[in-house]
Design an enzyme around this catalytic site. Sequence first.
Site, PDB file in Angstrom:
ATOM      1  N   TYR A   1       0.839  -1.213   0.000  1.00  0.00           N
ATOM      2  CA  TYR A   1       0.000   0.000   0.000  1.00  0.00           C
ATOM      3  C   TYR A   1       0.877   1.267   0.000  1.00  0.00           C
ATOM      4  O   TYR A   1       0.607   2.231  -0.717  1.00  0.00           O
ATOM      5  CB  TYR A   1      -0.895  -0.059   1.231  1.00  0.00           C
TER       6      TYR A   1
ATOM      7  N   LYS B   1       0.794   4.064  -2.829  1.00  0.00           N
ATOM      8  CA  LYS B   1       0.413   5.448  -2.509  1.00  0.00           C
ATOM      9  C   LYS B   1       1.552   6.433  -2.799  1.00  0.00           C
ATOM     10  O   LYS B   1       1.305   7.594  -3.140  1.00  0.00           O
ATOM     11  CB  LYS B   1      -0.049   5.547  -1.048  1.00  0.00           C
TER      12      LYS B   1
END
Length: 247
Positions: free
Chosen positions: A148, A152
């Site tokens: 993640y 991101k």
Amino acid sequence: MVAIVTGGARGIGAATARRLAADGMAVAVIDLDEAGCRTTVDAIKEAGGSAIGVGADVSDADAVAAAVERVVAELGTPAVLVNNAGVIRDNLLFKMTDSDWDTVMSVHLRGAFLMTRAVQAHMVEAKYGRIVNLSSTSALGNRGQANYAAAKAGLQGFTKTLAIELGPFGITANAVAPGFIVTEMTQATAERMGVDFEAFQAARAKETPVRRPGYPADIAHTISFLASEGAGFVTGQVIYVAGGPRG
Ligand SMILES: NC(=O)c1ccc[n+]([C@@H]2O[C@H](COP(=O)([O-])OP(=O)(O)OC[C@H]3O[C@@H](n4cnc5c(N)ncnc54)[C@H](O)[C@@H]3O)[C@@H](O)[C@H]2O)c1
């Protein structure tokens, strides 16, 4: 003006769709299945706004092409795109599976890429556009989120490149990086950790300078600004909306 919000069935996406509709935009709410979009679409219509729900997996190129075509046919040229759809597959690196990695990359990075590529064609023609991508404070590194955090952080590089390539066509691209926001995503994290969600929120609030958790409306407010016509000289930026400098 027409706005597209991916992952608009709930959470930050739903709040953003409602906010952009309140700002006067006709909103296409895209999520995995069309029925799931109904709550958001109904809320917008009940408030006097205009919206449609479109079922599409943003990581599927054909589904994305069909979804964008439908938005153009039913609402018109999209002026705003919010790449918000997201999933988490948290695990410490040594336990992270190939599928944990691939799923997160597919939805966040491939999804934002496919949606943006499809939508920019219309924005370039119109010589106007506002693109907002959802990053996260996790881009700065977060235990259990190698996948993640990479996605991101990747979205920040993607955003800055869009700003450079699309700026000459009247299109801005910015990223919003939320800190801890109360949604079903963070509720699921609390459940997985075996922590009561209220206690989880209180603990996060304590370590946040403004001493409260964030809410979807906090993020929608910032997106509303970046999506506005007046924000035309703000591009390639990452705005942390985290109750403090680092969340
Ligand atoms: N909640 C937080 O604390 C937080 C913090 C930083 C960033 N974010 C980011 O904000 C965004 C929204 O988060 P949220 O908390 O509202 O999440 P959420 O899980 O409540 O909602 C995400 C939505 O995206 C949809 N979605 C998932 N995969 C999809 C796909 N392949 N195609 C289309 N739709 C898909 C889901 O069905 C869901 O409706 C995400 O990108 C998330 O990573 C959230």
